[in-house]
Design a protein around this motif. Structure first.
Motif, PDB file in Angstrom:
ATOM      1  N   ASP A   1       0.854  -1.192   0.000  1.00 30.53           N
ATOM      2  CA  ASP A   1       0.000   0.000   0.000  1.00 30.53           C
ATOM      3  C   ASP A   1       0.887   1.238   0.000  1.00 30.53           C
ATOM      4  O   ASP A   1       1.481   1.595   1.015  1.00 30.53           O
ATOM      5  CB  ASP A   1      -0.910  -0.023   1.230  1.00 30.53           C
ATOM      6  N   ASP A   2       0.979   1.895  -1.176  1.00 27.15           N
ATOM      7  CA  ASP A   2       1.844   3.066  -1.295  1.00 27.15           C
ATOM      8  C   ASP A   2       1.257   4.311  -0.654  1.00 27.15           C
ATOM      9  O   ASP A   2       1.975   5.290  -0.433  1.00 27.15           O
ATOM     10  CB  ASP A   2       2.151   3.344  -2.770  1.00 27.15           C
ATOM     11  N   GLU A   3      -0.038   4.299  -0.363  1.00 28.52           N
ATOM     12  CA  GLU A   3      -0.662   5.444   0.308  1.00 28.52           C
ATOM     13  C   GLU A   3      -0.424   5.377   1.817  1.00 28.52           C
ATOM     14  O   GLU A   3       0.011   6.347   2.435  1.00 28.52           O
ATOM     15  CB  GLU A   3      -2.168   5.480   0.008  1.00 28.52           C
ATOM     16  N   GLU A   4      -0.703   4.210   2.390  1.00 27.06           N
ATOM     17  CA  GLU A   4      -0.562   4.035   3.844  1.00 27.06           C
ATOM     18  C   GLU A   4       0.829   3.538   4.239  1.00 27.06           C
ATOM     19  O   GLU A   4       1.145   3.460   5.424  1.00 27.06           O
ATOM     20  CB  GLU A   4      -1.618   3.045   4.346  1.00 27.06           C
TER      21      GLU A   4
END
Length: 215
Positions: free
Chosen positions: A125-128
């Protein structure tokens, strides 16, 4: 049950000097450390809860790194290149495209009780900034091993820094105790996180403040 063991690997000074008054400085330090611990507890509660069987152990380790979060994450997320910071990995081969469910074959350097490990990408998960791996084969005793790494921004000594938390769950091998198993895995993770800090901080000093590259 869920994970109930935690190790903090260092105690970097994450706070600013508040006052020349030693009493106020001491109280502020206590307040700041408590706040940091609460943040870590929240990160662990949110991302690092593992459901354990009776024959399993689990732990979470925390490491502070004096490098920006994007830089640290760019190293952590490279499922295809764990050797960029993991000192025990000599080679890594990924079959097919890099995506959730991809499997890598890792060759382990001599000195460990293993030579190969087969691992599957479970979370990316590159966002979180969440990265999860499960071991699915290899000539070692880490059965049903899975780990989660999360990467969080923090100010350290007035500069952009990073908190890295790595947790795991694994079967306790026959003939070993829970404490022995946790101690062994924690020692490996400590080495990996120390190496991650060394590589990240060296790159940060060299001026690499943005992600080095992407998959």
């Amino acid at each position: 049950g869920s994970s109930n063991r935690r190790c903090v690997l260092d105690s970097s000074n994450s706070h600013f000097a508040y006052s020349q008054n030693p009493t106020i400085e001491f109280l502020f330090s206590i307040f700041w450390l408590e706040m940091m611990n609460n943040m870590e507890d929240e990160y662990i509660r949110r991302h690092h809860r593992h459901v354990l069987n009776d024959n399993q152990c689990s732990s979470s380790l925390v490491k502070r790194i004096r490098a920006p979060v994007n830089l640290v994450w760019s190293l952590v997320r490279r499922f295809d290149q764990p050797q960029r910071y993991k000192p025990f990995v000599s080679r890594c081969i990924v079959q097919g495209d890099l995506e959730i469910g991809s499997v890598r074959e890792v060759n382990v350097r001599s000195g460990l009780p293993a030579t190969t490990s087969k691992e599957r990408l479970e979370l990316l998960d590159d966002e979180e900034h969440i990265f999860g791996v499960k071991i699915v084969g290899g000539d070692h005793r880490l059965q049903n091993y899975s780990s989660i790494i999360t990467v969080h921004p923090e100010v350290i000594d007035g500069r952009p820094g990073t908190i890295v938390i790595e947790s795991f769950v694994v079967d306790i091998p026959d003939g070993n105790t829970k404490d022995e198993t946790c101690f062994f895995v924690e020692a490996l993770i400590r080495c990996n996180l120390k190496s991650l800090a060394d590589v990240s901080e060296r790159l940060a000093v060299q001026g690499h403040t943005e992600p080095i590259d992407r998959m």
